[in-house]
Design an enzyme around this catalytic site. Structure first.
Site, mmCIF file in Angstrom:
data_model
loop_
_atom_site.group_PDB
_atom_site.id
_atom_site.type_symbol
_atom_site.label_atom_id
_atom_site.label_comp_id
_atom_site.label_asym_id
_atom_site.label_seq_id
_atom_site.Cartn_x
_atom_site.Cartn_y
_atom_site.Cartn_z
ATOM 1 N N ARG A 1 0.689 -1.322 0.094
ATOM 2 C CA ARG A 1 -0.002 -0.036 -0.013
ATOM 3 C C ARG A 1 0.794 1.214 0.122
ATOM 4 O O ARG A 1 0.395 2.218 0.431
ATOM 5 C CB ARG A 1 -0.911 -0.057 1.156
ATOM 6 C CG ARG A 1 -0.289 -0.329 2.548
ATOM 7 C CD ARG A 1 -1.239 -0.121 3.726
ATOM 8 N NE ARG A 1 -0.661 -0.385 4.939
ATOM 9 C CZ ARG A 1 -1.028 -0.136 6.256
ATOM 10 N NH1 ARG A 1 -2.184 0.451 6.203
ATOM 11 N NH2 ARG A 1 -0.334 -0.387 7.382
ATOM 12 N N ASP B 1 11.384 -7.339 7.053
ATOM 13 C CA ASP B 1 10.957 -6.456 6.045
ATOM 14 C C ASP B 1 10.860 -5.034 6.623
ATOM 15 O O ASP B 1 10.578 -4.061 5.641
ATOM 16 C CB ASP B 1 9.680 -7.002 5.417
ATOM 17 C CG ASP B 1 8.650 -7.246 6.208
ATOM 18 O OD1 ASP B 1 8.748 -8.014 6.993
ATOM 19 O OD2 ASP B 1 7.681 -6.552 6.223
#
Length: 653
Positions: A216, A405
């Site tokens: 996103r 991440d």
């Protein structure tokens, strides 16, 4: 940091991190989960106390973590020391917000159309041949070109950071443009931008998750400012990408306010972080199940413009290494890219520097960092990460989701989801409801998790044959040594001492944990303790009475005993009480972004009133100043703040 408290962390399980944890903290709760070590690496105490390769950064808080930018240029650093004109009232601040001057000195400032774009990431690295946003596996590529696609209806500017605008040479008057919210919601194209979503993978809660990527977040491109610094602009919540999986690629106002405010608050604390230029509402609603209890609701949508010199993560390298020989060249290309643009001092390292270090092995082998730039780079990434985690521990910050991440190769705090600052001191505190069963990412575990993540990063570079096992092990050693150097220095300054006193600090943290003492307010008030030996013992607790609450006789005696030892240590230092107070107040913030403060700002913003968001931003820009009239922002959390969902917000949205 915490634990010199009682028994070693997870004493029943051998861990290569035991030398870190046992020295740094032994939480009161033996049930706290410990990250499993990577089988390839064996952590040993470093034979070096300091690495001559990278100068030790200045301390976080008042002294900041670094005096130079990642490109070698001087950084735009906050100035947390008290200012002579710090006095400001609630009324005057409110008035200023209503009539905010967006800057008087506009010399050399640019309009949005005049920003200097340079799309090195897209230009120099392999990209996806497709540009659609259908969720899929993206192979042999570092990014996919996609455009913002969030639905927008009468977007509004909620808040903005003038200091970030200054980094970009952006004229503050640009925030007044009628089309500004349209541009930063993605509804209108950004002139000069070349949007894309990054492809990466990662370990989530210790398990390899495969491809993740920007689900996103959409990068608009990179801007070069007048100092030749590279800044990447990214819209978070701007719509679907191929990495969105089953999600909608959108964000809500609640989580966006938290990210915007904490990015800027951390910077003002002197802690390396991604930044936030602005926050806009989309005018549309997004469905979210905040508590994962099957009761979703409609929430206002929003988009944050995040800014960093790079959003590369450990997982950016891991994904390609995980896909076998065919993609190992991409790992090398990404490493070369990072060194070229963000670690140029390594690229230019001279053999004459002869940076060679003994590994401590029986065969007397040596790691020569001048002969392998990738090894030197790995060591610096490890040291930056260690410094970052030490600064978190010093200020009581818990990230909440330290997956690989979410680990920046630049040593930045990145991806603000369920973060939280300590209120009542608790080594097992986690702000992440998903993490509650095992508490892998709790406050006490962050140093070990940082090392575990460095092991995964080193393993990736080893798989790509960029470094060997000895170089990987040395990077891990440097993490351990750097963390302890930084943490000890931070705690020494927080207590106003001239040298580190392990026993004194261990006992203090133990007392704080037993009595659930407010972490921030305690250290701020500690600067009021006098070294005067004539003060009666029964008066020693008076300066701390606001944080040492509801204690019985036994606990009072424990604190008096500690304060007696502390007072003696202060007397031995020879530093005046006045001088010490100034020093301590410059590293112990009065104002931190407590969850309940965020929630109060969110509640009013969801009703269309953004004044509290802007007011809170202004207070957090000067966390070390007294700020008369703003004392309410330093108060302990009210009773309502302890209800589920306020102090433990989910990271999704």
């Amino acid at each position: 940091m915490l634990s010199h408290i009682t028994s070693p962390l997870l004493h029943t399980r051998h861990s290569p991190f035991s030398s870190l944890t046992a020295f740094y903290l032994r939480p009161l709760f033996a049930s706290i989960a410990s990250p499993k070590p990577h089988p390839k690496f064996h952590f040993r105490p470093s034979p070096l106390s300091k690495s001559p390769l990278y100068p030790s950064p200045r301390l976080p808080f008042a002294c900041h973590v670094s005096t130079t930018s990642l490109s070698g240029a001087p950084m735009d650093s906050p100035s947390p020391s008290p200012s002579p004109d710090a006095s400001v009232s609630v009324d005057s601040l409110t008035h200023d917000l209503k009539n905010q001057s967006l800057g008087s000195d506009r010399r050399g400032k640019l309009n949005l159309e005049d920003l200097n774009w340079d799309h090195s990431f897209v230009r120099e690295l392999p990209g996806d041949s497709r540009t659609d946003t259908i969720p899929r596996q993206v192979f042999h590529a570092c990014y996919t070109k996609v455009s913002p696609s969030a639905e927008v209806e009468n977007p509004q500017l909620v808040a903005w950071s003038e200091s970030v605008a200054e980094l970009l040479d952006l004229d503050p008057k640009e925030f007044e443009r009628p089309d500004f919210p349209l541009i930063f919601s993605g509804a209108s194209p950004f002139v000069g931008g070349l949007p894309y979503a990054q492809c990466y993978g990662g370990h989530q809660f210790g398990m390899w998750a495969g491809q993740l990527g920007d689900g996103r977040a959409i990068t608009l491109g990179e801007i070069l400012n007048s100092k030749s610094e590279r800044w990447e602009l990214q819209l978070k919540g701007a719509g679907k990408t191929p990495y969105s999986r089953f999600a909608d690629g959108l964000a809500v106002l609640r989580s966006s306010i938290r990210e915007f405010l904490c990015s800027e608050a951390m910077h003002s604390l002197g802690i390396p972080t991604t930044r936030a230029l602005c926050l806009v509402t989309t005018g549309k609603y997004v469905t979210r199940d905040m508590f994962y209890d099957g009761n979703p609701k409609e929430e206002p949508g929003a988009i944050v413009c995040r800014v960093a010199q790079s959003f590369l993560r450990f997982g950016s390298y891991q994904l390609h290494a995980s896909r076998g020989k065919e993609d190992l060249d991409i790992v090398r290309a990404l490493a070369d890219y990072a060194i070229r643009h963000h670690f140029p001092h390594i690229e230019n390292m001279s053999k004459s520097e002869s940076l060679s270090f003994s590994t401590g092995e029986e065969d007397h082998s040596v790691v020569d960092l001048t002969s392998n730039k990738y090894a030197a780079w790995t060591v610096e990434v490890a040291e930056r990460t260690a410094s970052l985690v030490a600064s978190w521990q010093g200020v009581g910050f818990t990230h909440g989701v330290l997956n690989t991440d979410n680990m920046s190769i630049l040593g930045l705090t990145i991806d603000y989801g369920p973060f939280g600052f300590l209120d009542a001191f608790d080594p097992s505190y986690t702000p992440n409801t998903t993490d509650l069963p095992g508490r892998r990412y709790c406050f006490a575990n962050q140093p070990d998790i940082g090392l575990w993540n460095i092991a995964q990063f080193s393993s990736t570079l080893s798989a790509a044959e960029l470094i060997n096992d000895k170089e990987a092990n040395y990077a891990m050693e440097r993490y351990g040594t750097k963390f302890m150097d930084e943490y000890q220095a931070i705690m020494t300054k927080k207590l106003g001492l001239t040298k580190y006193n392990k026993q004194l600090i261990s006992k203090l943290l133990n007392n704080m944990a037993v009595d659930k003492v407010d972490y921030t307010n305690f250290f701020r008030l500690l600067s009021n303790i006098k070294a005067d030996p004539s003060i009666p013992d029964d008066e020693l607790l008076i300066p701390l009475k606001a944080v040492l609450l509801d204690m019985g006789k036994e606990r009072k005696e424990a604190w008096i005993s500690w304060l007696q030892s502390y007072r003696q240590e202060l007397a031995n230092s020879g530093i005046s009480d006045e001088q010490r107070k100034v020093s301590m107040d410059s590293v112990n913030p009065k104002y931190i972004l407590r969850n309940y403060l965020c929630q109060s700002a969110i509640d009013t913003a969801e009703q269309g009133d953004f004044g509290e968001v802007r007011r809170l931003l202004k207070v957090m820009e000067r966390p070390y100043d007294e700020q008369p009239g703003m004392e309410k922002y330093a108060r302990l959390p009210p009773a309502w703040a302890y209800r589920p969902g306020v102090c433990m917000l989910s990271c999704s949205s």
